[in-house]
Scaffold this active site. Structure first.
Site, PDB file in Angstrom:
ATOM      1  N   ASP A  13       0.815  -1.069  -0.096  1.00  0.00           N
ATOM      2  CA  ASP A  13      -0.139   0.002  -0.031  1.00  0.00           C
ATOM      3  C   ASP A  13       1.030   1.243   0.017  1.00  0.00           C
ATOM      4  O   ASP A  13       2.260   0.962   0.164  1.00  0.00           O
ATOM      5  CB  ASP A  13      -0.787   0.049   1.295  1.00  0.00           C
ATOM      6  CG  ASP A  13      -1.773   1.118   1.281  1.00  0.00           C
ATOM      7  OD1 ASP A  13      -2.615   1.595   0.536  1.00  0.00           O
ATOM      8  OD2 ASP A  13      -1.707   1.901   2.481  1.00  0.00           O
ATOM      9  N   ASP A  71      -0.380   5.258   0.974  1.00  0.00           N
ATOM     10  CA  ASP A  71      -0.569   5.974   2.141  1.00  0.00           C
ATOM     11  C   ASP A  71      -0.446   5.289   3.602  1.00  0.00           C
ATOM     12  O   ASP A  71      -1.237   4.301   3.725  1.00  0.00           O
ATOM     13  CB  ASP A  71      -1.889   6.819   1.846  1.00  0.00           C
ATOM     14  CG  ASP A  71      -1.897   7.941   1.244  1.00  0.00           C
ATOM     15  OD1 ASP A  71      -1.209   8.728   1.521  1.00  0.00           O
ATOM     16  OD2 ASP A  71      -2.694   8.060   0.327  1.00  0.00           O
ATOM     17  N   ASP A 123      -1.763  -0.588   6.033  1.00  0.00           N
ATOM     18  CA  ASP A 123      -1.939   0.123   7.337  1.00  0.00           C
ATOM     19  C   ASP A 123      -3.512   0.242   7.728  1.00  0.00           C
ATOM     20  O   ASP A 123      -3.648   0.791   8.722  1.00  0.00           O
ATOM     21  CB  ASP A 123      -1.282   1.538   7.495  1.00  0.00           C
ATOM     22  CG  ASP A 123      -2.003   2.435   6.342  1.00  0.00           C
ATOM     23  OD1 ASP A 123      -2.443   3.394   7.214  1.00  0.00           O
ATOM     24  OD2 ASP A 123      -2.261   2.073   5.106  1.00  0.00           O
TER      25      ASP A 123
END
Length: 253
Positions: free
Chosen positions: A37, A39, A202
């Site tokens: 991922d 961000d 996250d």
């Protein structure tokens, strides 16, 4: 003497293949690919996103009772989600064009706010993990629900232009995370089996996508609660790419 020499040669011949097999077995423990991922994973950008959402949502009359959102609201309703889904939930009475315009404004404001601090936001240990990946000829891709302009800005801002073999954008797939499609598309592009991949995420939304694709998912505690990431399917939680738990996992995998 000749008999002893013959025995020594025979012993070396027997041991050499075994040593070669041991080396191959060790190398084979590395995954076929690592999928990231962006961000909150490559860079700790969630604080910037939170601040921008907080600022711009206060300009929307009546939203959240005209009160600023807090971090719990951000984690529950925004983090890791596709803009189209966020704006549809927040502004159900707006047209699609109005929602898209607001989202575009928000992302432009994010890029402006994050530009000066992107390198400092890079997740600790990422350079070390890059060396481990490249040293083992492991494939790599970035998979995100962020708009392409944001993804490119973050990747460039942390100094990784050209390193990823592909960057898959949720908005450019038929379905975005938490659907597994973005991760499956990355695996298809790389020509790898998702079950032999590691995903770093996250957010619960992203973790669910990686898990549904069949990959091992490692959660990064850069903003979301540990319990939420475990519930979403993470097999390991780490603070950063320097976390000793990560390197123990990679050595024992």
């Amino acid at each position: 003497c000749f008999a002893m020499l013959a025995q020594l040669i025979a012993l070396i011949t027997m041991v050499a293949p075994a040593a070669g097999f041991a080396h191959t077995a060790s190398a084979s423990t590395r995954p076929s690919a690592v999928l990231f991922d962006i961000d909150g994973t490559l860079a700790h950008t969630d604080p910037v996103h939170f601040a921008v959402f907080r600022e711009l949502l206060l300009e929307v009359k009546g939203f959240n009772g005209d009160r600023p959102i807090d971090e719990a609201f951000f984690r529950a309703n925004i983090s890791g989600r596709q803009n189209a889904h966020i704006s549809a939930d927040f502004f159900p009475d707006w047209t699609v064009e109005e929602r898209d315009e607001w989202s575009f404004k928000k992302e432009a404001r994010f890029r402006e706010a994050a530009a000066s601090s992107m390198m400092q936001s890079k997740m600790p240990g990422f350079d070390r993990l890059r060396d481990w990946i490249d040293g083992g000829s492991v494939r790599k891709a970035a998979v995100t629900n962020a708009p392409r302009l944001n993804a490119e800005a973050i990747i460039s801002g942390i100094g990784y232009n050209g390193w990823f073999e592909t960057v898959v954008i949720g908005d450019e797939c038929e379905k975005a995370k938490p659907d597994p499609m973005p991760y499956l598309k990355a695996c298809e592009y790389l020509g790898v089996d998702p079950t032999d991949c590691i995903v770093f995420e996250d957010s619960p939304s992203g973790a669910k996508a990686g898990k549904a694709a069949g990959a091992d998912v490692i959660g990064i505690l850069s903003g979301n609660e540990a319990e939420a990431l475990i519930d979403a399917g993470c097999t390991l939680l780490i603070e950063s790419f320097d976390d000793p738990k990560l390197w123990t996992y990679l050595e024992q995998r």
